[in-house]
Design an enzyme around this catalytic site. Structure first.
Site, PDB file in Angstrom:
ATOM      1  N   VAL A 243       0.836  -1.202   0.000  1.00 16.72           N
ATOM      2  CA  VAL A 243       0.000   0.000   0.000  1.00 16.72           C
ATOM      3  C   VAL A 243       0.870   1.250   0.000  1.00 16.72           C
ATOM      4  O   VAL A 243       0.694   2.156  -0.831  1.00 16.72           O
ATOM      5  CB  VAL A 243      -0.944  -0.002   1.225  1.00 16.72           C
ATOM      6  N   GLU A 262      10.626  -3.055  -2.567  1.00 15.62           N
ATOM      7  CA  GLU A 262      10.602  -4.378  -1.942  1.00 15.62           C
ATOM      8  C   GLU A 262       9.399  -4.397  -1.007  1.00 15.62           C
ATOM      9  O   GLU A 262       9.433  -3.833   0.086  1.00 15.62           O
ATOM     10  CB  GLU A 262      11.898  -4.635  -1.165  1.00 15.62           C
ATOM     11  N   CYS A 296       8.914 -10.385   5.170  1.00 17.50           N
ATOM     12  CA  CYS A 296       8.276 -10.363   3.852  1.00 17.50           C
ATOM     13  C   CYS A 296       8.357 -11.719   3.176  1.00 17.50           C
ATOM     14  O   CYS A 296       7.445 -12.114   2.447  1.00 17.50           O
ATOM     15  CB  CYS A 296       8.908  -9.284   2.977  1.00 17.50           C
TER      16      CYS A 296
END
Length: 488
Positions: A243, A262, A296
């Site tokens: 976002v 990233e 992540c």
């Protein structure tokens, strides 16, 4: 109070006990420490008490940092590449000399166990050493007595590097520091929740590089747009949510800045029928729950072959029951809290949604936490593929467990995600070649992980673009120049 009651209790974000005079950190601009008029508390997520005060940079500080970086670039670009590499290697030495101090500070501001904090510092050191040893490629196209043509690489200029709260130190040093950088250490959502360690590193390295080569800023929500929208910035390297990454991309587009994003991922691990072993169970568990799942590239969807589903699930649950969850600074703790109130609330909302629809939750772990943002290790048993905890990235200790029948089917389900960070496969490597490269992700691991600083990584689809680390990551901070010389 039972461990289950402690795990289910939501901490009140307003109930914070203020410690006596927590230390204030300073910005680093032009090689000097800079105080600010405003500060925000840096909270320990295990206790929700302040461990320090984060300076809030103003727009004037951004201008000062930009000017310092621009002045430094004019000099720094003339320094021979080998000398720049030596100075980057020197940064690794500074981190090593202060490893214990920095690891303790990292545990207190981020929440990860002290052993993991040491591991993050070791990763930052490895990234410095690796980037400091990589040769910049030079391609000679033509060389004769009368003519020379070649393509060389040169540094871009002033770079804004935006570092997230989950791995603030190692990711900061993934972004090659040999290039001149206007380094911003603030998440566009809440920079104060992860700035302490890198602000301290900024203090330690002020004399290691020429003034202005690295500037360290922190602040509130205003800081990101000030930096990314500045016309004198040549490149932005952002690590964070998809976002926020879209906002950064729009800001960069105004001046056609170079950009590396990233972003988030909804990574899948696939356990094949021949992988019912304790070693695979342990590996799969930590692929999902290291740093309380706040990575992540963590496993966020686990697909298990139907022939071993129940047996593998039960082994996974049994392993999780012995994991100690608590303050990362305490002995024996192997999983810490969520890093901040916002992330805690997000994961809790996903868990509540499972409860409300009557889904099966399996809560595990030995809870030793207090008033911090602690959650138990939570599995969701066989949710629907369209369930929020399957479709969305939880970024916490929540893992949906799903069945599959054959490789083609599971690859299609893995590829259905909007993101494209990683696919991991818990299979015997010799039997996994078929289909291994089919996932639409930038990385595919088979019974292993990304365990060397020379490897590059990044995302595709909604997980971003560009590369970090390794030679590919280094080249992201350079521009090509083709030189053609006619010799008389």
């Amino acid at each position: 109070m039972s461990s289950r009651e402690s795990a289910s209790r939501r901490p009140d974000p307003l109930r914070v006990t203020i410690m006596q005079s927590p230390s204030a950190f300073s910005l680093t601009i032009g090689g000097h420490g800079v105080a600010t008029s405003d500060y925000l508390p840096v909270l320990n997520p295990a206790t929700r008490q302040p461990i320090g005060q984060c300076p809030v940079a103003s727009e004037e500080h951004v201008e000062q940092a930009r000017a310092a970086a621009g002045d430094a670039f004019a000099v720094w670009r003339q320094v021979p590449y080998g000398k720049r590499c030596e100075q980057l290697q020197a940064l690794a030495g500074i981190l090593e000399a202060h490893l214990d101090e920095l690891a303790q500070l990292l545990t207190h501001e981020q929440g990860k166990p002290l052993a993991d904090a040491r591991g993050e510092l070791a990763g930052a050191i490895a990234f410095c050493q690796c980037a400091g040893s990589l040769p910049l490629p030079e391609v000679v196209h033509e060389q004769s007595a009368t003519r020379l043509s070649k393509t060389v690489r040169e540094p871009l200029g002033v770079v804004v590097a935006i570092v997230p709260w989950n791995y603030p130190v190692s990711i900061a040093f993934v972004k090659p520091d040999r290039r001149v950088g206007c380094r911003k250490h603030a998440d566009s959502q809440a920079g104060a929740d992860h700035a302490a360690d890198y602000l301290r590193i900024g203090e330690l390295i002020r004399d290691a590089l020429p003034a202005g080569v690295i500037n360290v800023l922190a602040g509130n929500d205003d800081l990101g747009p000030w930096l990314t929208g500045h016309a004198d910035v040549a490149k932005i390297s952002f690590t964070g949510s998809s976002v926020t990454g879209r906002h950064v991309a729009r800001s960069a587009a105004a001046d056609l800045k170079r950009l590396t994003l990233e972003l988030g991922g909804n990574d899948a691990a696939v356990v094949m029928a021949d992988s019912l072993s304790d070693a695979v169970v342990e590996r799969v568990f930590w692929s999902a729950f290291t740093n309380a799942g706040q990575i992540c590239m963590a496993t966020k969807r686990l697909y298990i072959h139907e022939s071993i589903y129940e047996a593998f699930r039960d082994k996974l649950v049994a392993y999780a029951q012995n994991v100690v969850i608590g303050d990362g600074s305490q002995p024996g703790v192997t999983m810490g809290p969520l890093q901040n109130a916002k992330q805690f609330a997000k994961v809790m909302s996903l868990i509540d949604a499972v409860r409300q629809r009557g889904g099966r939750l399996i809560e595990c772990g030995q809870m030793r936490g207090g008033d911090g943002y602690f959650l138990p290790i939570t599995f969701v048993d066989l949710p629907d593929e369209s369930a929020p905890e399957v479709v969305e990235e939880a970024f916490g200790p929540l893992l949906p467990l799903l069945k599959f029948r054959d490789v083609d089917e599971v690859i299609e389900r893995v590829n259905a995600a909007r993101t494209g960070w990683l696919a991991a496969s818990g299979v015997v490597i010799g039997r996994s070649a078929h289909g291994l490269q089919q996932p639409s992700t930038r990385s595919v691991w088979s019974t292993t992980g990304c365990d060397h600083a020379v490897y590059s990584f990044g995302g595709m689809k909604a997980s971003g673009y560009g590369a970090e680390s390794g030679l590919e990551g280094l080249l992201e901070f350079t521009t090509q120049k083709t030189v053609i010389i006619q010799q008389q």
